[in-house]
Design a protein around this motif. Sequence first.
Motif, PDB file in Angstrom:
ATOM      1  N   ASP A  19       0.728  -1.057  -0.015  1.00 27.57           N
ATOM      2  CA  ASP A  19       0.096   0.007   0.129  1.00 27.57           C
ATOM      3  C   ASP A  19       0.825   1.304  -0.006  1.00 27.57           C
ATOM      4  O   ASP A  19       0.461   2.184  -0.170  1.00 27.57           O
ATOM      5  N   HIS A  34      -6.226   6.021   4.805  1.00 29.58           N
ATOM      6  CA  HIS A  34      -5.833   4.818   5.592  1.00 29.58           C
ATOM      7  C   HIS A  34      -4.484   4.319   5.126  1.00 29.58           C
ATOM      8  O   HIS A  34      -4.570   4.260   3.897  1.00 29.58           O
ATOM      9  N   SER A  57      -1.477   0.618   5.994  1.00 27.05           N
ATOM     10  CA  SER A  57      -1.626  -0.257   6.662  1.00 27.05           C
ATOM     11  C   SER A  57      -0.787  -0.151   8.005  1.00 27.05           C
ATOM     12  O   SER A  57       0.125   0.806   8.139  1.00 27.05           O
ATOM     13  N   THR A  86      -6.195  -1.255   9.809  1.00 24.38           N
ATOM     14  CA  THR A  86      -5.821   0.024   9.149  1.00 24.38           C
ATOM     15  C   THR A  86      -5.486   1.232  10.090  1.00 24.38           C
ATOM     16  O   THR A  86      -5.985   1.266  11.195  1.00 24.38           O
TER      17      THR A  86
END
Length: 276
Positions: free
Chosen positions: A207, A219, A221, A263
């Motif tokens: 991500d 958000h 991770s 998250t």
Amino acid sequence: MSSVVRQHAAALRALLALTVVLGLAYPALIWLIAQLPGLQHKADGSILESGGKPVGSSLIGQLYTDADGAPLPQYFQGRPSAAGDGYDPMATSASNLGPEDIVDTPDRPSLLTTVCQRSRAIGELDGVNGGRPFCTGGGVGAVLSVIASPAPTRVISVNEPCDTTPRPFLDTYQGVRVECAEPGADYRSGRLVPIHGAITEPQVPADAVTASGSGLDSHISPAYAEIQVNRVAEARAMSPDQVRALVAAHTEGRTLGFLGEPTVNVLELNLALDGR
């Protein structure tokens, strides 16, 4: 004539009735429901404030960079965005590039090279190994064009032009010396072969290097937050454990306990750091 008048009168009555019900009553009912406790904040856009002034929505990401676009070291960075100049709600979109986009062109880098460049930049910023599978040490896609008839007779590293690299990332492939790419040359006659490389588990999570479909992700991770902890702690003269405690406080679990992954809300976390 009287029949036409009756039909128009019926249509006018239907128009007025639907205008009152769907144009006035229904929106008013939805607005009243949205003002109920527990719903009002979300209905108003989930706006967060700092010092009495709105600074953003907890549902929309934003940039934490200086005037030159460089990441500010005291802030956690969010996910990349392909929406306008970044997180633009009026231009929400994705790049629409897929896993087969692995060869750079004169007008833009491939998705693979973009991921490699982002990973390398994050590695340098956060002091971790920014290497990834299918990426060269120079931060471009490790892709060969293998020209064979039937055995390989020529091999070219298509994303490493000769005017930008002293030597290709790989010396030989199946006994054939690997060449750098001549600018403007067409190597589509060869078979494209991505080279995995030695890295199997990259330290920079996915991500951190890929943009979402909306381009508005608020958000990241927990894994991406973790690799940023030491940088933020050093920039703010805090201990890493203090920063990790704030990360944990702004980590949200799976939806309904089993959907998705945990998250971290980046804006809420950065505001908590500033408030401290």
